[in-house]
Design an enzyme around this catalytic site. Structure first.
Site, PDB file in Angstrom:
ATOM      1  N   ASP A   6      -6.439  -7.790  81.649  1.00 17.30           N
ATOM      2  CA  ASP A   6      -6.072  -8.547  80.446  1.00 17.30           C
ATOM      3  C   ASP A   6      -5.176  -9.717  80.837  1.00 17.30           C
ATOM      4  OD1 ASP A   6      -5.134  -9.456  77.952  1.00 17.30           O
ATOM      5  OD2 ASP A   6      -5.212  -7.450  77.100  1.00 17.30           O
ATOM      6  N   SER A  14      -3.837  -7.185  69.763  1.00 10.93           N
ATOM      7  CA  SER A  14      -3.317  -8.476  70.201  1.00 10.93           C
ATOM      8  C   SER A  14      -2.239  -8.985  69.240  1.00 10.93           C
ATOM      9  CB  SER A  14      -4.480  -9.463  70.338  1.00 10.93           C
ATOM     10  OG  SER A  14      -4.074 -10.654  70.954  1.00 10.93           O
ATOM     11  N   HIS A  18      -9.027  -8.120  77.501  1.00  9.13           N
ATOM     12  CA  HIS A  18      -8.480  -8.296  76.159  1.00  9.13           C
ATOM     13  C   HIS A  18      -9.522  -8.066  75.066  1.00  9.13           C
ATOM     14  CE1 HIS A  18      -4.925  -9.638  73.964  1.00  9.13           C
ATOM     15  NE2 HIS A  18      -5.719 -10.308  73.148  1.00  9.13           N
TER      16      HIS A  18
END
Length: 395
Positions: free
Chosen positions: A336, A168, A365
């Site tokens: 996601d 991320s 995610h």
């Protein structure tokens, strides 16, 4: 909607002002060490390291290895966490499910980074956390200073190029840092989970709503600098919102998108460690990316941009500057809500190389870090990618 806005702003004002009044002294060390909290109890070797960035922040690194007859280190790999997380995110599942332990079991020399502001890092050489200047940073500073310093430290200790893993925001930092030749030359290969360089197709409902409400600009107007979700006031606010106002049974989905494979029964345990603090400026920078569809430095506005950058708009980070010879591997998911497939494809189109890709239709995610089946679904492919880079050596 108006009641929610008033409640959020009131709570944020109380949260951040109380955070300032409660932290008057330079923090000499974390309350606990990550080695002591999560790594030694799992029967792994762990040592604590500290480094200083060029702008004076003192960061924590942990070095992890499996216990064996002889402690030997293989190829160095740096794990870089995401937003509102710290190095603990890589250790929250069992040793058979956590990437950090799995890499150590496969003989890698595992290093775990913790960026400025997280509870496992050590403050600043001159600034207190109660100083607004302490929080005057965004992800571009995490890339140019924090990640660059970590990579340099590992390179110096190991006397070799390193493997880089990000999740991320950790991938966003990696993309930006790798556009710098002096950083890229120290990296042998990069593996990126939920890769982010563009954010204009975010679909997470709560994130979309906060961007639409310009919540980041309102917080800045209040003179607030730190986001710390561990204040009593915010806990009470969330509890009150869940009592008839919001469906909190699916709160994580509203922030990240649907996740298939992490153990929801462990959420209370995860919340013992996450989230960690970040800066208001960092959130505003991310929201700028969502609104503008750019991968660029922080936008101060016309006049301050001229003073800071010598141009009216902030300079963009050029993915084309990442060396085409740098091997890359990316894992991303179809559900996601933050690293949307469209944005990942935009990133891929601008890279000079063709990364190896792992696409999992049902993954979200959080699954890439905390998924119960991520070892089989994701990590074994990453390790194969790293091992292929070392086939010509004795390791």
């Amino acid at each position: 909607m108006k009641w929610l806005l008033v409640a959020v702003l009131t709570a944020l004002s109380t949260i951040f002002s109380s955070a300032v009044t409660q932290s008057h002294l330079l923090r000499g060390s974390p309350v606990n060490s990550l080695c002591a909290d999560l790594i030694h109890p799992a029967n792994y070797s762990c040592t604590e390291h500290t480094i200083e960035t060029k702008d004076g922040y003192i960061l924590a690194l942990q070095r992890v290895a499996s216990h064996g007859p002889r402690l030997e280190y293989g190829p160095p790999v740096l794990l870089q966490h995401g937003l509102f997380m710290a190095g603990d995110a890589w250790f929250l599942n069992s040793p058979k499910e956590s990437l950090s332990f799995i890499l150590a079991d496969h003989g890698f020399d595992v290093w775990v980074g913790n960026v400025r502001g997280t509870r496992y890092s050590y403050g600043h050489v001159t600034l207190s956390e109660s100083d607004k200047e302490f929080w005057d940073w965004s992800w571009q500073d995490l890339a140019m200073y924090d990640l660059a310093a970590m990579i340099q430290y590992l390179y110096s200790v190991s006397n070799s190029q390193i493997f880089l893993v990000g999740h991320s925001q950790g991938t966003l930092m990696s993309f930006a840092a790798l556009t710098q030749p002096h950083v890229a030359e120290m990296v042998e290969a990069a593996a990126l989970l939920c890769p982010i360089s563009y954010l204009d197709h975010v679909t997470a409902p709560l994130v979309e709503r906060m961007v639409f409400m310009h919540l980041d600009q309102m917080v800045v107007a209040l003179g607030l600098h730190q986001i710390n979700f561990r204040s009593d006031m915010l806990v009470k606010l969330v509890d009150s919102l869940c009592e008839g106002h919001m469906d909190c049974t699916d709160f994580l989905t509203s922030i990240t998108g649907t996740n298939c494979c992490f153990n929801a029964s462990k959420i209370e345990y995860y919340l013992d460690y996450e989230p960690h603090p970040s800066s208001v400026k960092n959130i505003r920078h991310l929201f700028q990316m969502i609104r503008k569809g750019t991968f660029a430095q922080y936008d101060y506005g016309y006049f301050k941009n001229l003073r800071t950058y010598g141009m009216s708009k902030p300079p963009e980070f050029k993915l084309s500057l990442i060396p085409g010879s740098l091997p890359m591997w990316m894992g991303y998911g179809g559900t996601d809500g933050l690293a949307d497939v469209t944005d990942v494809e935009h990133t891929l189109a601008e890279l000079p190389s063709r990364p190896e890709l792992l696409y999992l239709e049902n993954y979200g995610h959080i699954d890439f870090v905390l998924g119960a089946s991520a070892n089989e679904d994701v990590y074994k492919h990453m390790i194969q990618f790293f091992r292929a880079r070392k086939m010509s050596t004795s390791w």
